[in-house]
Design a protein around this motif. Structure first.
Motif, short mmCIF file in Angstrom:
data_model
loop_
_atom_site.label_atom_id
_atom_site.label_comp_id
_atom_site.label_asym_id
_atom_site.label_seq_id
_atom_site.Cartn_x
_atom_site.Cartn_y
_atom_site.Cartn_z
N TYR A 1 0.84 -1.21 0.00
CA TYR A 1 0.00 0.00 0.00
C TYR A 1 0.87 1.26 0.00
O TYR A 1 0.63 2.21 -0.76
N LYS B 1 -5.62 -1.13 -0.39
CA LYS B 1 -6.47 -0.52 0.64
C LYS B 1 -7.70 -1.38 0.90
O LYS B 1 -8.08 -1.64 2.06
N THR C 1 -3.06 1.15 -5.23
CA THR C 1 -3.45 1.81 -3.98
C THR C 1 -4.85 1.37 -3.58
O THR C 1 -5.12 1.04 -2.41
N GLN D 1 1.10 4.08 -3.01
CA GLN D 1 0.85 5.50 -2.78
C GLN D 1 2.04 6.34 -3.21
O GLN D 1 1.87 7.41 -3.82
#
Length: 293
Positions: free
Chosen positions: A265, A281, A277, A269
């Motif tokens: 993650y 998530k 991402t 990002q």
């Protein structure tokens, strides 16, 4: 040194020689193609042998002023930008709008075009048969299993062909291509595009994960992560950690899974990879472990 490559190409054509004929017992055809395209500079021995076969002096080859500017330079750069960032929807639209095929005449350029086209068929259209045709055509422009040297894109195409064959239910052929791509990595001259080879480890690891051969998958995931780290590049690193975390979770090692998915993650990002991402998530939320960042 683009002028040098253009000079070699000019005299090769004047001598009515093919790339294969000129390169024979001097270098691979793919290397000669890269030299003529200005993508690679020949060493002194190779340059001397090429000039000798062409019947010109090294001095003439080096000093010849060939004012050749590739008209497709901007097109190739745009294609490369979309491809390197996995933006296949944009790449497909660009290929269609610009009718790029008419701009290319060099083998390496045509190879890259069909590699891009085949990738779009695979990732955007899920047209596996069409992808197989385009990728096979791309490989045939420069590749020979007898070469002592392979380009980054040749190795990537081998790996992608492996995935396509497996998706078409031809597993034995697919695994052969995947393993050939792994072996060929050792014969690639490292350059600014070498980071793209990280994808090869992801491809074979993801296939093993799908087959629930988790031990094998983890071996290739670790190799891919190490390969990316050695090159100090994050290309496909988020995907590798995502696969690694998913395996750990299935195996009941939730702590490691959480940690690796958090790394995936964070990387996604950091490189502004919206797709990864979102995927990472969602997985962390599903696992009830979405960290506050």
């Amino acid at each position: 040194m683009a002028n040098l490559g253009s000079t070699i190409k000019k005299f090769r054509k004047q001598n009515k020689m093919t790339q294969k004929t000129l390169a024979e017992k001097i270098c691979s055809q793919s290397v000669l193609s890269r030299i003529e395209s200005g993508l690679e500079v020949p060493n002194a021995v190779v340059l001397h042998q090429l000039c000798e076969r062409l019947g010109i002096s090294v001095e003439k080859a080096v000093s010849s002023n060939v004012n050749h500017i590739s008209s497709n330079k901007d097109t190739l750069k745009k294609m490369s930008d979309y491809f390197d960032n996995n933006q296949y929807d944009q790449l497909k639209a660009f290929l269609k709008q610009n009718n790029c095929i008419n701009e290319f005449h060099e083998d390496v350029d045509l190879q890259f075009y069909y590699y891009c086209k085949g990738s779009c068929r695979y990732y955007v259209d899920s047209d596996y048969k069409g992808a197989l045709n385009d990728l096979t055509m791309a490989l045939e422009y420069t590749y020979s299993p007898n070469n002592h040297y392979f380009t980054t894109y040749e190795v990537l195409i081998l790996s992608c062909l492996g995935k396509v064959y497996i998706d078409l239910g031809r597993e034995a052929e697919g695994m052969n291509f995947l393993h050939d791509s792994l072996l060929a990595i050792n014969s690639v001259s490292m350059n600014e595009k070498s980071y793209l080879l990280t994808k090869i480890f992801y491809n074979i690891a993801s296939i093993h994960r799908q087959k629930k051969a988790y031990s094998d998958a983890k071996i290739y995931l670790e190799k891919g992560i190490q390969f990316a780290n050695d090159l100090h590049n994050s290309y496909y690193l988020s995907e590798l950690f995502y696969e690694k975390a998913s395996i750990s979770y299935v195996e009941g090692d939730h702590k490691t899974a959480y940690l690796d998915m958090s790394v995936a993650y964070g990387i996604a990002q950091g490189v502004e990879n919206k797709k990864m991402t979102l995927l990472t998530k969602e997985k962390l939320i599903k696992w009830d472990f979405y960290p506050v960042i």
